[in-house]
Design a protein around this motif. Structure first.
Motif, PDB file in Angstrom:
ATOM      1  N   TRP A   1       0.504  -1.083  -0.323  1.00  0.00           N
ATOM      2  CA  TRP A   1      -0.283  -0.414   0.221  1.00  0.00           C
ATOM      3  C   TRP A   1       1.282   1.216   0.268  1.00  0.00           C
ATOM      4  O   TRP A   1       0.329   2.231  -0.781  1.00  0.00           O
ATOM      5  N   GLU A   2       2.237   1.191   1.289  1.00  0.00           N
ATOM      6  CA  GLU A   2       2.752   2.653   0.408  1.00  0.00           C
ATOM      7  C   GLU A   2       3.509   2.895  -0.250  1.00  0.00           C
ATOM      8  O   GLU A   2       3.826   3.581  -0.511  1.00  0.00           O
TER       9      GLU A   2
ATOM     10  N   LYS B   1      -7.158   3.787   2.342  1.00  0.00           N
ATOM     11  CA  LYS B   1      -6.797   5.079   3.208  1.00  0.00           C
ATOM     12  C   LYS B   1      -5.475   4.913   3.415  1.00  0.00           C
ATOM     13  O   LYS B   1      -4.542   5.825   3.286  1.00  0.00           O
ATOM     14  N   SER B   2      -5.164   3.935   4.827  1.00  0.00           N
ATOM     15  CA  SER B   2      -4.300   4.511   5.402  1.00  0.00           C
ATOM     16  C   SER B   2      -3.469   2.205   5.421  1.00  0.00           C
ATOM     17  O   SER B   2      -4.246   1.916   4.897  1.00  0.00           O
ATOM     18  N   GLY B   3      -2.402   2.553   5.717  1.00  0.00           N
ATOM     19  CA  GLY B   3      -2.181   0.782   5.970  1.00  0.00           C
ATOM     20  C   GLY B   3      -2.241  -0.074   6.737  1.00  0.00           C
ATOM     21  O   GLY B   3      -2.548  -0.785   6.753  1.00  0.00           O
ATOM     22  N   ASN B   4      -2.405   1.042   8.284  1.00  0.00           N
ATOM     23  CA  ASN B   4      -3.083   0.242   9.529  1.00  0.00           C
ATOM     24  C   ASN B   4      -4.228  -0.495   9.161  1.00  0.00           C
ATOM     25  O   ASN B   4      -5.106  -0.826   9.759  1.00  0.00           O
TER      26      ASN B   4
ATOM     27  N   ARG C   1      -3.954  -3.890   8.051  1.00  0.00           N
ATOM     28  CA  ARG C   1      -3.232  -4.188   9.312  1.00  0.00           C
ATOM     29  C   ARG C   1      -4.556  -4.901  10.004  1.00  0.00           C
ATOM     30  O   ARG C   1      -4.382  -5.595  10.320  1.00  0.00           O
TER      31      ARG C   1
END
Lengths: 494, 74
Positions: free
Chosen positions: A98-99, A266-269, A272
């Motif tokens: 994703w990053e 929307k974000s890598g977290n 996770r």
């Protein structure tokens, strides 16, 4: 009223409702390539969860899991083994993917290879492999859908007609709303699938045996060997279980459509957290096993084990309920098929056609070509599904073994700075050759091990050996691996 | 690319050991739990225990990267 009419009306209502949701999702968003393929990278926790659950649980989980429990017994447990583990693997891969995706505007799996290894041919090869492997998967969804309608209508509606109608709808909402439409249809699909799986998984053993425990007791009396590996198969023992679970757990997120869901977040977290909670969704899987095992006792001589669940539901419940299950099943085919179509079409237009034949194409033109490809792929899969029969399931196994060969390139690409693109290419081709060779010559399983697993081991060995022995040509993004804040000029695809 | 911490990788290996490599230890019918054969029961348990392990891994990972995901733009 005629039960056929009732069941089919319910199915049609559910399918229509799902399609309407798919069309409606378009509103408020202009459909650029970015919006169409990765939803503008704006999906939060809930939409990512819905999308992943929506596309991971296909007709194979619905009909295949009960069918395997019916025909093979304990080896079906491999599904329950790989499902939590594939999310564990995704935890260590997707956030990093994703990053890179965020930084270099990646939309497809092949984009990742393009940016990481700086090789158009490697990227095009990955795209080609992805599209080829997707076709049998797509075809499997169609076949499942045909089965559902055929059973629900007591044979009144020819399966070909059902497939054409359902896939026209799928192609239409993919065409109009892209990935966002798929995510929203998943809501309806997930509610229906979870609800009906929970209900029939508990109710069917209860109705026929008075409970799950008594069902197992009855089964232990009639078929004592069915419930321990290798079950009712000659060769699916513990070695096969371990090798298959490892191969599928590592390879699962290499399916290009699952890989690409990483880019919608929307974000890598979010990815996770999603990996943490996803195994809970798998509680429906053992319930499918219970239904399949009940069917073995109630209807012991079915010609096609994939129909075990539906036939038993038809025998047990009133027509409207059969329609509800059929509708859930139909959406379970349509949602994953939609993502498969969208991914296959984008891979073809963006990573095969543009770089090799027409580098000057703009993103708008790529988007147009991709949408045209949605129609081409739909027609292709339809033609295959109508003309060929069951043997395609073995092609799906080949597809699984095939996409797993992408894994070394991804994991080394993320974590091993020295890895060479040529090494990855060589390993992938070697792995493909081994997998295709063994499966087509019917050496799967070989020495008790899954052929795809053996191929993956060869792939790893060749990739590592090649990288260590042949001095690396460093094009692409050495710097990217070292320093995450520098954007390397020319490496960005946009 | 920053590697996941060793602690979080160790936590991720636990489910692999429990549901994959240890199959000869738990692939049997008895003792049945709630009437369900032991192998089925064991795997169902790990559907619930895997998120526990991964939640631990998640805590470790976010401690190393405090909200960096959203901090740097494209």
């Amino acid at each position: 009223m005629d039960p056929r009419v009732v069941a089919l009306s319910v199915i049609s209502c559910i399918v229509l409702l799902g399609s309407l949701i798919g069309f409606y999702a378009r509103s408020r968003h202009t459909m650029s390539l970015e919006q169409w393929t990765v939803g503008g990278r704006g999906f939060g926790m809930v939409l990512v969860w819905l999308l992943m659950a929506g596309e991971v649980y296909t007709t194979f989980t619905f009909l295949g899991a009960s069918g395997w429990a019916y025909s093979r017994g304990a080896p079906v447990l491999y599904i329950l083994g790989y499902q939590p583990l594939m999310y564990v693997v995704s935890f260590y891969i997707l956030p990093q993917v994703w990053e890179l995706g965020r930084k270099y505007h990646l939309q497809t799996q092949a984009d990742f290879f393009q940016v990481r290894y700086g090789s158009t041919y490697l990227s095009a090869f990955v795209a080609l492999l992805g599209v080829v492997c997707l076709i049998p998967y797509l075809q499997l969804q169609l076949t499942g859908l045909g089965d559902i309608v055929e059973i629900a209508s007591f044979g009144a509606i020819p399966r070909a007609v059902a497939m054409v109608i359902a896939f026209a709808l799928v192609a239409a909402f993919v065409f109009v709303s892209g990935i966002r439409g798929v995510a929203w249809v998943s809501i309806l699909k997930d509610i229906l699938l979870l609800g009906s799986a929970l209900f029939i998984g508990i109710a069917i053993p209860y109705i026929y045996f008075g409970g799950v425990g008594s069902m197992f007791s009855a089964l232990l009396q009639t078929k004592p060997h069915h419930l321990v590996m290798p079950g009712s198969t000659p060769n699916l023992g513990h070695g096969w279980y371990i090798s298959t679970v490892v191969m599928v757990a590592l390879g699962f997120y290499m399916w290009p459509q699952f890989f690409a869901t990483a880019f919608t977040a929307k974000s890598g977290n979010i990815l996770r957290r999603n990996a943490v909670v996803m195994p809970l969704y798998s509680v429906t899987t053992p319930l499918m096993f219970f239904v399949g095992l009940s069917a073995l006792l109630v209807l012991p001589r079915l010609p096609d084990s994939n129909l075990a669940l539906l036939t038993l539901v038809r025998k047990t419940f009133p027509a409207w309920f059969l329609g509800l299950i059929g509708g859930a099943g139909a959406l379970t085919a349509m949602v994953p098929a939609a993502v498969q179509l969208l991914t296959g079409a984008t891979l073809y237009a963006k990573n095969l056609y543009r770089p090799l034949f027409s580098p000057e194409m703009t993103d708008q033109q790529v988007a147009k070509l991709a949408k045209a490809m949605v129609l081409v792929l739909t027609l292709g899969a339809l033609a295959l599904a109508i003309t060929t029969s069951i043997t395609f399931v073995s092609l799906l196994l080949l597809g699984y073994a095939g996409v797993a060969q992408i894994f070394p390139g991804v994991v080394f690409g993320l974590y091993w700075r020295r890895i060479s693109g040529r090494g990855v290419f060589a390993g992938m081709i070697c792995g493909m050759a081994v997998a295709v060779g063994m499966i087509l010559t019917k050496h799967d399983p070989y020495l008790g091990l899954n052929a795809g697993f053996i191929a993956l081991c060869c792939n790893f060995a060749v990739t590592v050996a090649f990288t260590l022995l042949v001095p690396a040509e460093q094009r692409g993004i050495e710097e990217l691996m070292a320093d995450q804040t520098t954007v390397v000029e020319g490496a960005a695809l946009s | 690319m920053r590697r996941p911490s060793l602690g979080s990788i160790a936590l991720g290996l636990i489910p692999f050991l429990a549901v994959c490599f240890s199959v000869p230890l738990w692939d049997r019918v008895y003792p049945r739990v709630l009437g369900i054969p032991f192998n089925f029961f064991w795997l169902i348990c790990w559907l619930l225990l895997t998120p526990v392990c991964m939640w631990g891994a998640y805590r470790l990972e976010v401690r190393h990267i405090p909200d960096k995901d959203t901090a740097h733009g494209s």
